[in-house]
Design a protein around this motif. Structure first.
Motif, PDB file in Angstrom:
ATOM      1  N   ILE A  98       0.837  -1.200   0.000  1.00  0.00           N
ATOM      2  CA  ILE A  98       0.000   0.000   0.000  1.00  0.00           C
ATOM      3  C   ILE A  98       0.875   1.255   0.000  1.00  0.00           C
ATOM      4  O   ILE A  98       1.866   1.326   0.723  1.00  0.00           O
ATOM      5  CB  ILE A  98      -0.887  -0.014   1.278  1.00  0.00           C
ATOM      6  CG1 ILE A  98      -1.896  -1.167   1.214  1.00  0.00           C
ATOM      7  CG2 ILE A  98      -1.573   1.317   1.521  1.00  0.00           C
ATOM      8  CD1 ILE A  98      -2.950  -1.035   0.148  1.00  0.00           C
ATOM      9  N   VAL A  99       0.511   2.232  -0.813  1.00  0.00           N
ATOM     10  CA  VAL A  99       1.148   3.554  -0.746  1.00  0.00           C
ATOM     11  C   VAL A  99       0.344   4.365   0.276  1.00  0.00           C
ATOM     12  O   VAL A  99      -0.895   4.414   0.199  1.00  0.00           O
ATOM     13  CB  VAL A  99       1.127   4.256  -2.120  1.00  0.00           C
ATOM     14  CG1 VAL A  99       1.828   5.615  -2.045  1.00  0.00           C
ATOM     15  CG2 VAL A  99       1.781   3.370  -3.183  1.00  0.00           C
ATOM     16  N   GLN A 100       1.025   4.982   1.230  1.00  0.00           N
ATOM     17  CA  GLN A 100       0.324   5.665   2.324  1.00  0.00           C
ATOM     18  C   GLN A 100      -0.638   6.729   1.770  1.00  0.00           C
ATOM     19  O   GLN A 100      -0.318   7.444   0.816  1.00  0.00           O
ATOM     20  CB  GLN A 100       1.335   6.327   3.271  1.00  0.00           C
ATOM     21  CG  GLN A 100       2.166   5.337   4.078  1.00  0.00           C
ATOM     22  CD  GLN A 100       3.340   4.745   3.317  1.00  0.00           C
ATOM     23  OE1 GLN A 100       3.741   5.279   2.302  1.00  0.00           O
ATOM     24  NE2 GLN A 100       3.884   3.636   3.794  1.00  0.00           N
ATOM     25  N   ARG A 101      -1.812   6.803   2.436  1.00  0.00           N
ATOM     26  CA  ARG A 101      -2.876   7.705   1.963  1.00  0.00           C
ATOM     27  C   ARG A 101      -2.394   9.132   1.770  1.00  0.00           C
ATOM     28  O   ARG A 101      -2.709   9.781   0.768  1.00  0.00           O
ATOM     29  CB  ARG A 101      -4.002   7.756   3.006  1.00  0.00           C
ATOM     30  CG  ARG A 101      -4.751   6.476   3.181  1.00  0.00           C
ATOM     31  CD  ARG A 101      -5.642   6.591   4.394  1.00  0.00           C
ATOM     32  NE  ARG A 101      -6.542   5.457   4.509  1.00  0.00           N
ATOM     33  CZ  ARG A 101      -7.464   5.340   5.451  1.00  0.00           C
ATOM     34  NH1 ARG A 101      -7.612   6.280   6.369  1.00  0.00           N
ATOM     35  NH2 ARG A 101      -8.248   4.297   5.482  1.00  0.00           N
ATOM     36  N   GLU A 102      -1.652   9.642   2.762  1.00  0.00           N
ATOM     37  CA  GLU A 102      -1.247  11.049   2.684  1.00  0.00           C
ATOM     38  C   GLU A 102      -0.296  11.283   1.513  1.00  0.00           C
ATOM     39  O   GLU A 102      -0.263  12.375   0.936  1.00  0.00           O
ATOM     40  CB  GLU A 102      -0.627  11.524   4.013  1.00  0.00           C
ATOM     41  CG  GLU A 102       0.659  10.856   4.448  1.00  0.00           C
ATOM     42  CD  GLU A 102       0.466   9.493   5.144  1.00  0.00           C
ATOM     43  OE1 GLU A 102      -0.661   8.967   5.135  1.00  0.00           O
ATOM     44  OE2 GLU A 102       1.466   8.960   5.667  1.00  0.00           O
ATOM     45  N   VAL A 103       0.455  10.231   1.136  1.00  0.00           N
ATOM     46  CA  VAL A 103       1.380  10.357   0.001  1.00  0.00           C
ATOM     47  C   VAL A 103       0.585  10.414  -1.305  1.00  0.00           C
ATOM     48  O   VAL A 103       0.850  11.244  -2.183  1.00  0.00           O
ATOM     49  CB  VAL A 103       2.378   9.172  -0.005  1.00  0.00           C
ATOM     50  CG1 VAL A 103       3.242   9.197  -1.255  1.00  0.00           C
ATOM     51  CG2 VAL A 103       3.239   9.207   1.251  1.00  0.00           C
ATOM     52  N   VAL A 104      -0.421   9.541  -1.425  1.00  0.00           N
ATOM     53  CA  VAL A 104      -1.240   9.528  -2.649  1.00  0.00           C
ATOM     54  C   VAL A 104      -1.956  10.873  -2.797  1.00  0.00           C
ATOM     55  O   VAL A 104      -1.984  11.471  -3.887  1.00  0.00           O
ATOM     56  CB  VAL A 104      -2.272   8.375  -2.607  1.00  0.00           C
ATOM     57  CG1 VAL A 104      -3.078   8.336  -3.901  1.00  0.00           C
ATOM     58  CG2 VAL A 104      -1.587   7.036  -2.372  1.00  0.00           C
ATOM     59  N   LEU A 105      -2.513  11.365  -1.694  1.00  0.00           N
ATOM     60  CA  LEU A 105      -3.264  12.627  -1.770  1.00  0.00           C
ATOM     61  C   LEU A 105      -2.348  13.811  -2.066  1.00  0.00           C
ATOM     62  O   LEU A 105      -2.715  14.715  -2.825  1.00  0.00           O
ATOM     63  CB  LEU A 105      -4.051  12.844  -0.478  1.00  0.00           C
ATOM     64  CG  LEU A 105      -5.256  11.898  -0.376  1.00  0.00           C
ATOM     65  CD1 LEU A 105      -5.776  11.843   1.048  1.00  0.00           C
ATOM     66  CD2 LEU A 105      -6.368  12.315  -1.338  1.00  0.00           C
ATOM     67  N   ALA A 106      -1.138  13.790  -1.494  1.00  0.00           N
ATOM     68  CA  ALA A 106      -0.186  14.876  -1.799  1.00  0.00           C
ATOM     69  C   ALA A 106       0.199  14.829  -3.277  1.00  0.00           C
ATOM     70  O   ALA A 106       0.353  15.871  -3.931  1.00  0.00           O
ATOM     71  CB  ALA A 106       1.053  14.746  -0.915  1.00  0.00           C
ATOM     72  N   ASP A 107       0.334  13.613  -3.811  1.00  0.00           N
ATOM     73  CA  ASP A 107       0.661  13.466  -5.231  1.00  0.00           C
ATOM     74  C   ASP A 107      -0.481  14.021  -6.092  1.00  0.00           C
ATOM     75  O   ASP A 107      -0.259  14.751  -7.063  1.00  0.00           O
ATOM     76  CB  ASP A 107       0.907  11.977  -5.528  1.00  0.00           C
ATOM     77  CG  ASP A 107       1.515  11.737  -6.901  1.00  0.00           C
ATOM     78  OD1 ASP A 107       2.094  12.685  -7.474  1.00  0.00           O
ATOM     79  OD2 ASP A 107       1.424  10.595  -7.402  1.00  0.00           O
ATOM     80  N   ILE A 108      -1.713  13.690  -5.716  1.00  0.00           N
ATOM     81  CA  ILE A 108      -2.868  14.198  -6.476  1.00  0.00           C
ATOM     82  C   ILE A 108      -2.922  15.727  -6.383  1.00  0.00           C
ATOM     83  O   ILE A 108      -3.153  16.416  -7.391  1.00  0.00           O
ATOM     84  CB  ILE A 108      -4.175  13.541  -5.966  1.00  0.00           C
ATOM     85  CG1 ILE A 108      -4.174  12.049  -6.318  1.00  0.00           C
ATOM     86  CG2 ILE A 108      -5.403  14.240  -6.564  1.00  0.00           C
ATOM     87  CD1 ILE A 108      -5.288  11.240  -5.680  1.00  0.00           C
TER      88      ILE A 108
END
Ligand code: SF4
Length: 396
Positions: free
Chosen positions: A203-213
């Motif tokens: 899993i890629v950490q949620r906060e990392v995915v959202l920061a990327d978006i």
């Protein structure tokens, strides 16, 4: 160290692998990092000449074919540089790469071992073995859990240089590609992912995915392509990310990939994702012949495909199947049945024409090589093509 990260092909989207690796290499403040995306840029010889370390991303078959040529060109321009291949296809083909142009190969979860490897080279220290293979030292792919960082998108060309989404209203939308997970919990026999991840999900950490978006939206993204091998492997994780994404960016549309089995199992999630702005779902249908689906260990039947179509149509979201029409077991009547299925289920405009022509690939490590049904058809490994040959019983 001067690090150059090269991507050759990632299906027309801005490459994730080099941007993610770049973020990890920059984080320690010890290295200078540049990127080249040869899908949209020419090979910048000055960048190659000033690199101490060249990392080449190989997430898929086409990428490694082009990546070997890129590595040979880099070696010609800069004989002293260290050349490392990383990503899914690198570890499947490490013997060939290490006998040729590669100094090192990193498989599986590559960001941490890649950064450690560059750090050690900068210090002239001994190689760090976890996930790293050298000619004289082989290691299995790294499957340990990593703490990810938001990919360094600023190292890459702008989104306008990449494939865009054309909506049914004729609007063109800039697309940002993200990953919320890696690997897969399933083991379909024709898929290269189980050969490396062995049924594991990372899993890629949620906060990392959202920061990327957030970064991608800042760069002009209007549509997000979730490139996870199967977005519904971690259904709660994915739903949470999409809900939060839409609360931050209500105008964003998105798409994802999920297996037929998951679309049936998670009908309510499909409904919610459609309501949250999903415009299409990719699914590896592969075949509508139940015998071939059993050989592939797909976990679905022809009837399941029909059920998934009903679910997605009820949710008002397009199911876009990928197909594998040419296998050693395909018959002429079976191919015609596939075409009839497409017509009878009103799928003509949901299928990319290339899907009618896809031929089975057998990369090293393919689980299909283990079943007796393939043995009469399979030939030898052609290392430079990164596949085993196979021959249909009726080649005419
Ligand atoms: S579900 Fe998809 S990603 Fe997972 S093993 Fe099967 S084909 Fe590969």
């Amino acid at each position: 160290m001067n690090v150059l990260l090269i991507s050759c092909y990632e299906l027309g989207h801005q490459p994730f692998g080099v941007a993610s690796a770049g973020a990890h290499l920059l984080a320690g403040g010890r290295h200078q990092v540049e990127c080249l995306d040869l899908a949209v840029e020419t090979l910048d010889e000055a960048k190659v000449r000033r690199a101490d370390f060249v990392g080449i991303s190989t997430p898929m078959h086409t990428a490694i074919r082009l990546g070997v040529k890129a590595g040979e060109m880099a070696r010609g321009l800069n004989p002293q540089c260290h050349i490392c291949y990383f990503g899914l296809y690198a570890s499947l083909n490490e013997d060939y790469l290490l006998e040729g142009v590669a100094d090192s190969v990193i498989g599986g979860e590559f960001e941490t071992p890649l950064t450690q490897h560059v750090d050690r080279l900068a210090e002239n220290g001994p190689p760090h073995p976890g996930g790293l293979s050298l000619a004289e030292l082989r290691s299995p792919p790294n499957l340990s859990r990593q703490h990810f960082l938001p990919p360094a998108r600023h190292l890459l060309p702008p989104l306008e240089r990449y494939a865009r989404l054309r909506t049914s209203e004729g609007e063109f939308r800039n697309v940002g590609y993200v990953e919320a997970s890696r690997g897969c919990a399933h083991k379909c026999r024709h898929c290269p992912i189980p050969a490396v991840y062995e049924g594991r999900l990372r899993i890629v950490q949620r906060e990392v995915v959202l920061a990327d978006i957030d970064n991608l939206v800042h760069m002009g993204a209007q549509h997000i392509n979730f490139g996870d091998p199967d977005f519904l492997n971690g259904m709660k994780h994915s739903l949470w990310i999409v809900r939060e994404m839409r609360s931050r960016h209500p105008e964003l549309s998105f798409d994802f990939t999920a297996k037929i089995e998951h679309l049936i199992q998670h009908r309510d999630a499909v409904m919610e994702l459609a309501a949250l702005g999903c415009v299409f779902i990719l699914s590896a249908v592969e075949s509508v012949d139940d015998r071939i689906l059993r050989y592939l260990d797909k976990g679905h039947t022809r009837d399941d495909v029909v059920a998934a179509l009903e679910i997605t149509r009820a949710a008002d979201v397009a199911l876009r199947p990928s197909l594998l029409p040419f296998t050693p077991w395909t018959t002429l009547s079976g191919y015609l049945e596939l075409l009839e299925f497409v017509q009878d289920h009103d799928l003509v405009y949901q299928l990319d024409p290339v899907q009618y022509s896809i031929r089975l690939l057998l990369p090293p490590g393919s689980r299909l090589l283990d079943i007796p049904e393939i043995q009469p058809h399979v030939g030898s490994l052609i290392q430079e093509d990164f596949v085993y040959t196979w021959r249909h019983p009726d080649p005419g």
